[in-house]
Design a protein around this motif. Structure first.
Motif, PDB file in Angstrom:
ATOM      1  N   GLY A   1      -6.901   6.309   2.619  1.00 52.09           N
ATOM      2  CA  GLY A   1      -6.869   7.875   2.286  1.00 52.09           C
ATOM      3  C   GLY A   1      -6.853   8.619   3.512  1.00 52.09           C
ATOM      4  O   GLY A   1      -6.091   9.782   3.554  1.00 52.09           O
ATOM      5  N   SER A   2      -7.192   8.615   4.581  1.00 53.10           N
ATOM      6  CA  SER A   2      -7.166   8.815   6.094  1.00 53.10           C
ATOM      7  C   SER A   2      -5.826   9.017   6.593  1.00 53.10           C
ATOM      8  O   SER A   2      -5.306  10.023   6.912  1.00 53.10           O
ATOM      9  CB  SER A   2      -8.337   8.510   6.871  1.00 53.10           C
ATOM     10  OG  SER A   2      -8.186   7.208   7.075  1.00 53.10           O
TER      11      SER A   2
ATOM     12  N   ARG B   1      -7.359   0.325  -4.615  1.00 52.91           N
ATOM     13  CA  ARG B   1      -7.396   0.993  -3.489  1.00 52.91           C
ATOM     14  C   ARG B   1      -6.544   2.023  -3.486  1.00 52.91           C
ATOM     15  O   ARG B   1      -6.814   3.303  -2.809  1.00 52.91           O
ATOM     16  CB  ARG B   1      -7.117  -0.201  -2.555  1.00 52.91           C
ATOM     17  CG  ARG B   1      -7.192   0.475  -1.017  1.00 52.91           C
ATOM     18  CD  ARG B   1      -6.837  -0.751  -0.188  1.00 52.91           C
ATOM     19  NE  ARG B   1      -6.657  -0.466   1.302  1.00 52.91           N
ATOM     20  CZ  ARG B   1      -5.736  -0.439   1.988  1.00 52.91           C
ATOM     21  NH1 ARG B   1      -4.389  -0.326   1.195  1.00 52.91           N
ATOM     22  NH2 ARG B   1      -5.671   0.018   3.331  1.00 52.91           N
ATOM     23  N   ASP B   2      -5.430   2.166  -3.762  1.00 55.68           N
ATOM     24  CA  ASP B   2      -4.274   3.198  -3.717  1.00 55.68           C
ATOM     25  C   ASP B   2      -4.652   4.451  -4.763  1.00 55.68           C
ATOM     26  O   ASP B   2      -4.542   5.534  -4.149  1.00 55.68           O
ATOM     27  CB  ASP B   2      -2.865   2.877  -4.000  1.00 55.68           C
ATOM     28  CG  ASP B   2      -2.311   2.003  -3.105  1.00 55.68           C
ATOM     29  OD1 ASP B   2      -2.736   1.961  -1.912  1.00 55.68           O
ATOM     30  OD2 ASP B   2      -1.383   1.301  -3.288  1.00 55.68           O
TER      31      ASP B   2
ATOM     32  N   PRO C   1       0.844  -1.245  -0.049  1.00 61.12           N
ATOM     33  CA  PRO C   1      -0.025   0.071  -0.088  1.00 61.12           C
ATOM     34  C   PRO C   1       0.849   1.339  -0.165  1.00 61.12           C
ATOM     35  O   PRO C   1       2.027   1.327   0.524  1.00 61.12           O
ATOM     36  CB  PRO C   1      -0.843  -0.088   1.362  1.00 61.12           C
ATOM     37  CG  PRO C   1      -0.974  -1.540   1.465  1.00 61.12           C
ATOM     38  CD  PRO C   1       0.627  -2.076   1.152  1.00 61.12           C
ATOM     39  N   LEU C   2       0.402   2.236  -0.685  1.00 61.35           N
ATOM     40  CA  LEU C   2       1.121   3.538  -0.518  1.00 61.35           C
ATOM     41  C   LEU C   2       1.376   4.156   0.772  1.00 61.35           C
ATOM     42  O   LEU C   2       2.352   4.883   0.907  1.00 61.35           O
ATOM     43  CB  LEU C   2       0.232   4.513  -1.552  1.00 61.35           C
ATOM     44  CG  LEU C   2       0.382   4.681  -3.143  1.00 61.35           C
ATOM     45  CD1 LEU C   2      -0.559   5.878  -3.610  1.00 61.35           C
ATOM     46  CD2 LEU C   2       1.795   4.801  -3.354  1.00 61.35           C
ATOM     47  N   GLU C   3       0.311   3.903   1.722  1.00 61.81           N
ATOM     48  CA  GLU C   3       0.784   4.627   3.162  1.00 61.81           C
ATOM     49  C   GLU C   3       1.806   4.167   3.579  1.00 61.81           C
ATOM     50  O   GLU C   3       2.908   4.762   4.363  1.00 61.81           O
ATOM     51  CB  GLU C   3      -0.471   4.530   3.842  1.00 61.81           C
ATOM     52  CG  GLU C   3      -0.767   3.155   4.411  1.00 61.81           C
ATOM     53  CD  GLU C   3      -1.849   2.360   3.605  1.00 61.81           C
ATOM     54  OE1 GLU C   3      -2.657   1.580   4.172  1.00 61.81           O
ATOM     55  OE2 GLU C   3      -1.677   2.591   2.590  1.00 61.81           O
ATOM     56  N   ASN C   4       1.960   2.616   3.384  1.00 63.21           N
ATOM     57  CA  ASN C   4       3.168   1.963   3.950  1.00 63.21           C
ATOM     58  C   ASN C   4       4.529   2.549   3.363  1.00 63.21           C
ATOM     59  O   ASN C   4       5.542   2.851   4.019  1.00 63.21           O
ATOM     60  CB  ASN C   4       3.300   0.476   3.760  1.00 63.21           C
ATOM     61  CG  ASN C   4       2.219   0.059   4.611  1.00 63.21           C
ATOM     62  OD1 ASN C   4       1.292   0.473   5.400  1.00 63.21           O
ATOM     63  ND2 ASN C   4       2.153  -1.455   4.380  1.00 63.21           N
TER      64      ASN C   4
ATOM     65  N   ARG D   1      -0.500   0.855  13.310  1.00 69.04           N
ATOM     66  CA  ARG D   1      -1.826   0.576  12.938  1.00 69.04           C
ATOM     67  C   ARG D   1      -1.499  -0.450  11.795  1.00 69.04           C
ATOM     68  O   ARG D   1      -2.269  -1.323  11.476  1.00 69.04           O
ATOM     69  CB  ARG D   1      -2.362   1.653  12.324  1.00 69.04           C
ATOM     70  CG  ARG D   1      -3.664   1.546  11.622  1.00 69.04           C
ATOM     71  CD  ARG D   1      -4.220   2.622  10.983  1.00 69.04           C
ATOM     72  NE  ARG D   1      -4.411   3.797  11.786  1.00 69.04           N
ATOM     73  CZ  ARG D   1      -4.614   4.914  11.655  1.00 69.04           C
ATOM     74  NH1 ARG D   1      -4.579   5.468  10.373  1.00 69.04           N
ATOM     75  NH2 ARG D   1      -4.617   6.188  12.181  1.00 69.04           N
ATOM     76  N   SER D   2      -0.569  -0.218  10.815  1.00 70.64           N
ATOM     77  CA  SER D   2      -0.132  -1.112   9.672  1.00 70.64           C
ATOM     78  C   SER D   2       0.121  -2.535  10.208  1.00 70.64           C
ATOM     79  O   SER D   2      -0.292  -3.349   9.633  1.00 70.64           O
ATOM     80  CB  SER D   2       0.999  -0.498   8.817  1.00 70.64           C
ATOM     81  OG  SER D   2       1.330  -1.490   7.923  1.00 70.64           O
TER      82      SER D   2
END
Length: 440
Positions: A147-148, A181-182, A75-78, A113-114
């Motif tokens: 997103g958040s 999703r990303d 995922p992008l947030e990672n 969280r991840s």
């Protein structure tokens, strides 16, 4: 690789791209018109180079610039969390230890969280001591979506940079492989940045269909989706004209003191067909054939083109193998039309009701992979080497499918159902993985 022309990411001569209005598209030459910028274009057209220019510009001015590559597996947030964490040392030197406390807490929370969202299962078959073990791990959706997560990280970076009156750049390359999703998360982030009004910019780079994928991933025709194309400042990295590309060959040669014939340069430009990456390959190869005191002659340019095309045969074959039957059929028809291209409207009309969608899907697939260019009315092959390869592969059988080689009259197309042409016998012929209809 020769140092005459530099490297793909650090060319000896930097072409300044402009849009249809004559404005430069590079962010170091023209500021974004909003909080989100999207560079689009076929492979090899310089999208990553535009991100390089923007990143270097930000670093020269002391701005925060975080850059990641999209991935179908992570995922992008990672990736953003890891990239910011790796740059904490530089941020601490620039903004101070205490200014980073909030950002560090956010990174710690996001990391935990991840990890907590990782789920797994294990199945064992057989009786000990001989057992087969099957393990599966996946990422469970957390309370807060990707997103958040990105919104929170962007806000922290924006607050940190605002204390010094500086902007932030969040950069994502290779959007073509990003998950839906990303992509949905990026559209959410884009809307969030617009609402916040901070000087935080999202800068992405993807293929010809990147804007379409962003809209589709965010909900089709929903309110979020319809605002995507309006929010993103889309800057196209399209084919360059010969006049735009010519200095990228002649200037490095002049600086290196290597003689060249103007007709040789024109031949290289024609073979590049507006693609700066292919022109670099051709120019580098031409230097291998050049001999003092003659330098790059027309014969050298011809030999360089032949070698580059020959070396690319394995890639042409792989690209052909990856095509669907409908894509192969359309690719063959476009190739044998030559530089004049194929009129798409006539092709979809000839397909008939219930079939034109398949032809249009083939067009979209070929354009997305950079194999075909769509001018809006006609399709043409992006790579002259691929055009020659396809023409050689399909041979005259392509003409039997209702198209003609350049310079020859167009043969009669197979009549529509209900029509009859006396004296014709119809059969089929298999060429590679594509079946063509032969009228004779």
């Amino acid at each position: 690789m020769s140092r005459v022309f530099g490297t793909p990411r650090r060319p000896a001569y930097m072409v300044t791209r402009t849009d249809r209005l004559g404005r430069p598209i590079s962010l170091d030459r023209r500021e974004p018109e909003g909080n989100s910028v999207l560079f689009t274009g076929a492979p090899g057209m310089g999208k990553s180079l535009e991100l390089d220019r923007a990143q270097a510009f930000a670093q020269r001015n002391g701005w925060i610039a975080v850059r990641v590559d999209a991935s179908p597996r992570e995922p992008l947030e990672n990736r953003f969390v890891r990239a910011v964490s790796e740059d904490l040392g530089g941020l601490r030197k620039q903004h101070g230890y205490f200014a980073l406390r909030k950002l560090k807490k956010t990174l710690r929370d996001l990391t935990q969280r991840s990890r907590s969202e990782q789920r797994g299962a294990e199945l064992r078959f057989g009786v000990a001591p001989v057992q087969a073990v099957v393990k599966k791990q996946w990422e469970a959706p957390g309370k807060d979506g990707v997103g958040s997560t990105l919104n929170q990280l962007a806000d922290n970076l924006g607050e940190l940079a605002a204390k010094k009156g500086q902007p932030v750049m969040l950069m994502v390359d290779n959007l073509d492989v990003a998950s839906d999703r990303d992509l949905a998360a990026l559209t959410e982030l884009s809307a969030h940045l617009e609402r916040q009004g901070q000087r935080v910019y999202l800068v992405g780079a993807g293929g010809e269909m990147a804007a379409t994928r962003l809209m589709a991933a965010s909900g089709g025709m929903s309110g979020v989706a319809t605002g995507v194309t309006g929010r993103f400042d889309v800057r196209e990295c399209g084919p360059l004209s010969a006049d735009e590309l010519r200095p990228s060959v002649t200037e490095p040669l002049r600086r290196a003191g290597i003689p060249y014939q103007p007709e040789a340069v024109e031949q290289l430009l024609k073979s590049a067909n507006g693609n700066p990456s292919r022109l670099r390959d051709l120019s580098e190869t031409a230097l291998e054939f050049a001999r003092p005191p003659y330098g790059i002659t027309a014969d050298v340019a011809k030999a360089a083109t032949a070698r580059v095309n020959d070396q690319a045969r394995v890639f042409y074959q792989a690209a052909w193998n990856s095509c669907s039957p409908a894509e192969k059929d359309l690719l063959a028809k476009v190739a044998v039309r030559g530089p004049r291209g194929l009129a798409m409207q006539g092709e979809t009309q000839a397909a008939g009701p219930g079939k034109w969608q398949e032809v249009d899907a083939a067009r979209q697939g070929l354009v997305a992979r950079g194999m075909v260019r769509d001018s809006g009315s006609r399709l043409s092959l992006a790579d002259p080497g691929l055009q020659d390869w396809v023409q050689t592969r399909v041979g005259q059988s392509a003409a039997h499918a209702g198209v003609a080689l350049p310079g020859t009259p167009v043969p009669a197309i197979t009549p529509a159902p209900g029509q009859h042409v006396p004296g014709r016998v119809t059969s089929t012929r298999q060429v590679g993985n594509t079946t063509f209809r032969v009228n004779g």
